[in-house]
Design a protein around this motif. Structure first.
Motif, PDB file in Angstrom:
ATOM      1  N   VAL A 113      -8.113   9.446 -10.568  1.00 56.26           N
ATOM      2  CA  VAL A 113      -5.952   8.776 -10.718  1.00 56.26           C
ATOM      3  C   VAL A 113      -5.590  10.327  -9.922  1.00 56.26           C
ATOM      4  O   VAL A 113      -4.419   9.965  -9.750  1.00 56.26           O
ATOM      5  CB  VAL A 113      -5.995   9.183 -12.534  1.00 56.26           C
ATOM      6  N   LYS A 114      -5.583  11.123  -9.894  1.00 59.59           N
ATOM      7  CA  LYS A 114      -5.297  12.609  -9.156  1.00 59.59           C
ATOM      8  C   LYS A 114      -5.283  11.929  -7.811  1.00 59.59           C
ATOM      9  O   LYS A 114      -4.190  12.597  -6.922  1.00 59.59           O
ATOM     10  CB  LYS A 114      -5.590  14.078  -9.293  1.00 59.59           C
ATOM     11  N   ASP A 115      -6.012  11.532  -7.870  1.00 55.63           N
ATOM     12  CA  ASP A 115      -6.590  11.580  -5.867  1.00 55.63           C
ATOM     13  C   ASP A 115      -5.425  10.375  -5.432  1.00 55.63           C
ATOM     14  O   ASP A 115      -4.757  10.651  -4.161  1.00 55.63           O
ATOM     15  CB  ASP A 115      -7.447  11.175  -5.071  1.00 55.63           C
ATOM     16  N   LEU A 116      -5.593   9.454  -6.487  1.00 57.54           N
ATOM     17  CA  LEU A 116      -4.559   8.092  -6.051  1.00 57.54           C
ATOM     18  C   LEU A 116      -2.924   8.307  -6.044  1.00 57.54           C
ATOM     19  O   LEU A 116      -2.309   8.187  -5.580  1.00 57.54           O
ATOM     20  CB  LEU A 116      -4.734   7.261  -7.024  1.00 57.54           C
ATOM     21  N   ASN A 117      -2.998   9.637  -6.889  1.00 57.86           N
ATOM     22  CA  ASN A 117      -1.177   9.714  -7.349  1.00 57.86           C
ATOM     23  C   ASN A 117      -1.155  10.967  -5.934  1.00 57.86           C
ATOM     24  O   ASN A 117       0.275  11.042  -5.729  1.00 57.86           O
ATOM     25  CB  ASN A 117      -1.118  10.550  -8.225  1.00 57.86           C
ATOM     26  N   GLU A 118      -1.646  11.452  -4.926  1.00 55.83           N
ATOM     27  CA  GLU A 118      -1.129  12.284  -4.405  1.00 55.83           C
ATOM     28  C   GLU A 118      -1.622  11.406  -3.182  1.00 55.83           C
ATOM     29  O   GLU A 118      -0.677  11.884  -2.411  1.00 55.83           O
ATOM     30  CB  GLU A 118      -2.720  13.569  -3.997  1.00 55.83           C
ATOM     31  N   ASN A 119      -2.380  10.683  -2.630  1.00 55.38           N
ATOM     32  CA  ASN A 119      -2.365  10.253  -1.815  1.00 55.38           C
ATOM     33  C   ASN A 119      -1.390   8.577  -1.209  1.00 55.38           C
ATOM     34  O   ASN A 119      -1.621   8.333  -0.242  1.00 55.38           O
ATOM     35  CB  ASN A 119      -4.330   9.983  -1.105  1.00 55.38           C
ATOM     36  N   LEU A 120      -1.802   8.433  -2.900  1.00 60.52           N
ATOM     37  CA  LEU A 120      -1.105   6.557  -2.251  1.00 60.52           C
ATOM     38  C   LEU A 120       0.749   6.057  -2.141  1.00 60.52           C
ATOM     39  O   LEU A 120       0.713   5.470  -1.219  1.00 60.52           O
ATOM     40  CB  LEU A 120      -0.743   6.015  -3.907  1.00 60.52           C
ATOM     41  N   PRO A 121       1.451   7.159  -1.836  1.00 62.95           N
ATOM     42  CA  PRO A 121       2.896   7.476  -1.085  1.00 62.95           C
ATOM     43  C   PRO A 121       2.762   7.330   0.005  1.00 62.95           C
ATOM     44  O   PRO A 121       2.945   5.762   0.441  1.00 62.95           O
ATOM     45  CB  PRO A 121       3.290   8.230  -2.292  1.00 62.95           C
ATOM     46  N   ARG A 122       1.996   8.457   0.258  1.00 65.45           N
ATOM     47  CA  ARG A 122       1.529   8.268   2.323  1.00 65.45           C
ATOM     48  C   ARG A 122       0.855   7.341   2.444  1.00 65.45           C
ATOM     49  O   ARG A 122       1.396   6.435   3.340  1.00 65.45           O
ATOM     50  CB  ARG A 122       0.590   9.734   2.159  1.00 65.45           C
ATOM     51  N   LYS A 123      -0.040   6.708   1.988  1.00 62.40           N
ATOM     52  CA  LYS A 123      -1.048   5.521   2.585  1.00 62.40           C
ATOM     53  C   LYS A 123       0.096   4.133   2.264  1.00 62.40           C
ATOM     54  O   LYS A 123      -0.614   3.609   3.453  1.00 62.40           O
ATOM     55  CB  LYS A 123      -2.085   5.609   1.415  1.00 62.40           C
ATOM     56  N   ILE A 124       0.911   3.959   1.037  1.00 63.66           N
ATOM     57  CA  ILE A 124       2.177   2.811   1.413  1.00 63.66           C
ATOM     58  C   ILE A 124       2.550   2.962   2.766  1.00 63.66           C
ATOM     59  O   ILE A 124       3.250   2.118   3.371  1.00 63.66           O
ATOM     60  CB  ILE A 124       2.532   3.092   0.001  1.00 63.66           C
ATOM     61  N   LYS A 125       2.545   3.928   2.955  1.00 63.83           N
ATOM     62  CA  LYS A 125       4.121   3.847   4.390  1.00 63.83           C
ATOM     63  C   LYS A 125       2.995   4.533   4.937  1.00 63.83           C
ATOM     64  O   LYS A 125       3.801   3.901   6.461  1.00 63.83           O
ATOM     65  CB  LYS A 125       4.923   5.479   4.273  1.00 63.83           C
ATOM     66  N   GLU A 126       1.597   4.521   5.435  1.00 61.83           N
ATOM     67  CA  GLU A 126       1.439   4.580   7.151  1.00 61.83           C
ATOM     68  C   GLU A 126       0.730   3.091   6.932  1.00 61.83           C
ATOM     69  O   GLU A 126       0.860   2.862   7.949  1.00 61.83           O
ATOM     70  CB  GLU A 126      -0.107   5.781   6.935  1.00 61.83           C
ATOM     71  N   LEU A 127       0.374   1.969   5.785  1.00 62.84           N
ATOM     72  CA  LEU A 127      -0.031   0.829   6.166  1.00 62.84           C
ATOM     73  C   LEU A 127       1.166  -0.468   6.106  1.00 62.84           C
ATOM     74  O   LEU A 127       1.197  -1.121   6.512  1.00 62.84           O
ATOM     75  CB  LEU A 127      -0.206   0.294   5.015  1.00 62.84           C
ATOM     76  N   GLY A 128       2.685   0.509   6.022  1.00 66.41           N
ATOM     77  CA  GLY A 128       3.907  -0.371   6.374  1.00 66.41           C
ATOM     78  C   GLY A 128       4.354  -1.361   5.388  1.00 66.41           C
ATOM     79  O   GLY A 128       5.099  -1.952   5.530  1.00 66.41           O
ATOM     80  N   LEU A 129       4.228  -0.648   3.820  1.00 66.79           N
ATOM     81  CA  LEU A 129       4.518  -1.344   3.008  1.00 66.79           C
ATOM     82  C   LEU A 129       5.390  -1.118   2.357  1.00 66.79           C
ATOM     83  O   LEU A 129       5.524  -1.309   1.120  1.00 66.79           O
ATOM     84  CB  LEU A 129       2.941  -1.258   1.899  1.00 66.79           C
ATOM     85  N   ASP A 130       6.176   0.176   2.432  1.00 65.45           N
ATOM     86  CA  ASP A 130       7.355   0.435   2.029  1.00 65.45           C
ATOM     87  C   ASP A 130       8.029   1.172   2.970  1.00 65.45           C
ATOM     88  O   ASP A 130       8.294   2.142   3.722  1.00 65.45           O
ATOM     89  CB  ASP A 130       7.566   1.474   0.916  1.00 65.45           C
ATOM     90  N   PRO A 131       9.595   0.540   3.606  1.00 65.12           N
ATOM     91  CA  PRO A 131       9.535  -0.872   3.098  1.00 65.12           C
ATOM     92  C   PRO A 131       8.555  -2.148   3.220  1.00 65.12           C
ATOM     93  O   PRO A 131       8.059  -1.847   4.996  1.00 65.12           O
ATOM     94  CB  PRO A 131      11.379  -1.515   3.523  1.00 65.12           C
ATOM     95  N   LEU A 132       9.120  -3.211   2.720  1.00 72.23           N
ATOM     96  CA  LEU A 132       8.078  -4.449   3.022  1.00 72.23           C
ATOM     97  C   LEU A 132       9.238  -5.712   3.871  1.00 72.23           C
ATOM     98  O   LEU A 132       9.622  -5.582   2.561  1.00 72.23           O
ATOM     99  CB  LEU A 132       7.126  -4.475   1.672  1.00 72.23           C
ATOM    100  N   ARG A 133       9.028  -5.491   5.146  1.00 77.31           N
ATOM    101  CA  ARG A 133       9.424  -6.942   5.488  1.00 77.31           C
ATOM    102  C   ARG A 133       9.730  -8.020   4.321  1.00 77.31           C
ATOM    103  O   ARG A 133      10.573  -8.917   4.029  1.00 77.31           O
ATOM    104  CB  ARG A 133       9.157  -7.027   6.677  1.00 77.31           C
ATOM    105  N   ILE A 134       8.472  -9.387   4.621  1.00 78.94           N
ATOM    106  CA  ILE A 134       8.403 -10.019   2.954  1.00 78.94           C
ATOM    107  C   ILE A 134       7.428  -9.725   2.479  1.00 78.94           C
ATOM    108  O   ILE A 134       5.656  -9.721   2.918  1.00 78.94           O
ATOM    109  CB  ILE A 134       7.766 -11.474   4.337  1.00 78.94           C
ATOM    110  N   ALA A 135       7.818  -9.375   1.213  1.00 78.74           N
ATOM    111  CA  ALA A 135       7.113  -9.814  -0.182  1.00 78.74           C
ATOM    112  C   ALA A 135       6.115 -11.107  -0.567  1.00 78.74           C
ATOM    113  O   ALA A 135       5.081 -11.328  -0.633  1.00 78.74           O
ATOM    114  CB  ALA A 135       7.154  -8.867  -1.129  1.00 78.74           C
ATOM    115  N   ALA A 136       6.783 -12.664  -0.579  1.00 78.24           N
ATOM    116  CA  ALA A 136       6.066 -13.655  -0.892  1.00 78.24           C
ATOM    117  C   ALA A 136       7.033 -14.685  -0.129  1.00 78.24           C
ATOM    118  O   ALA A 136       8.782 -14.302  -0.452  1.00 78.24           O
ATOM    119  CB  ALA A 136       6.243 -13.641  -2.778  1.00 78.24           C
ATOM    120  N   ALA A 137       6.592 -16.021   0.143  1.00 78.32           N
ATOM    121  CA  ALA A 137       7.295 -16.760   0.604  1.00 78.32           C
ATOM    122  C   ALA A 137       7.033 -18.241   0.348  1.00 78.32           C
ATOM    123  O   ALA A 137       5.680 -18.302   0.156  1.00 78.32           O
ATOM    124  CB  ALA A 137       7.438 -16.836   2.313  1.00 78.32           C
ATOM    125  N   ASP A 138       7.305 -19.124  -0.004  1.00 76.81           N
ATOM    126  CA  ASP A 138       6.828 -20.329   0.226  1.00 76.81           C
ATOM    127  C   ASP A 138       8.280 -21.390   0.034  1.00 76.81           C
ATOM    128  O   ASP A 138       9.224 -20.600   0.572  1.00 76.81           O
ATOM    129  CB  ASP A 138       6.487 -20.596  -1.381  1.00 76.81           C
TER     130      ASP A 138
END
Length: 149
Positions: free
Chosen positions: A67-92
């Protein structure tokens, strides 16, 4: 009905596929086996109902380290993966969610390992995670031709 009476009454019944009844020695062995089985079931049931030591160990590791490691690294990883901002989250055909901001603000509160099944071919784990957002998520939502921001 006490087990001794149940075994005594069942000793006069033939086993499937056998044409004779239990003799004295077979009766004693069958009775001993039944008593042993009932005793083992009674003795082992509380142990089986208790927490699994392996799952307890995994939960200890999850709560103290993961839990500690996730909270330290998750925000940075989300940005690195281009998930924030997320251009399209869902579409049908009738719904679309786009331009999602704020996923980097997720905080994992707890991880609970519910069960683990190990085998040579496959390992399956059921894990429950709880979390919250430190800031609101914003997005554009399209329902048909209507846009909601």
């Amino acid at each position: 009905l006490p087990i001794s009476q149940a075994v005594s009454r069942s000793s006069s019944l033939p086993f499937p596929g056998r044409s004779r009844f239990l003799d004295g020695q077979e009766h004693s062995m069958a009775r001993a086996a039944c008593v042993l089985a009932v005793w083992c079931f009674g003795a082992l049931t509380p142990a089986l109902a208790g927490p699994n030591p392996f799952v307890t160990l995994l939960n200890d590791i999850a709560s103290k380290h993961i839990v500690k490691d996730l909270n330290e690294n998750l925000p940075r990883k989300i940005k690195e993966l281009g998930l924030d901002p997320l251009r399209i989250a869902a579409a049908d055909s009738s719904t679309k969610v786009e331009n999602v901001h704020g996923l980097q603000n997720i905080v994992v509160d707890s991880i609970d390992v519910v069960s683990v099944s190990l085998s040579d071919e496959d390992t399956v784990a059921e894990i429950h995670a709880k979390g919250h957002l430190t800031k609101n998520i914003t997005a554009n939502l399209f329902l048909g031709q209507s846009k909601f921001a």
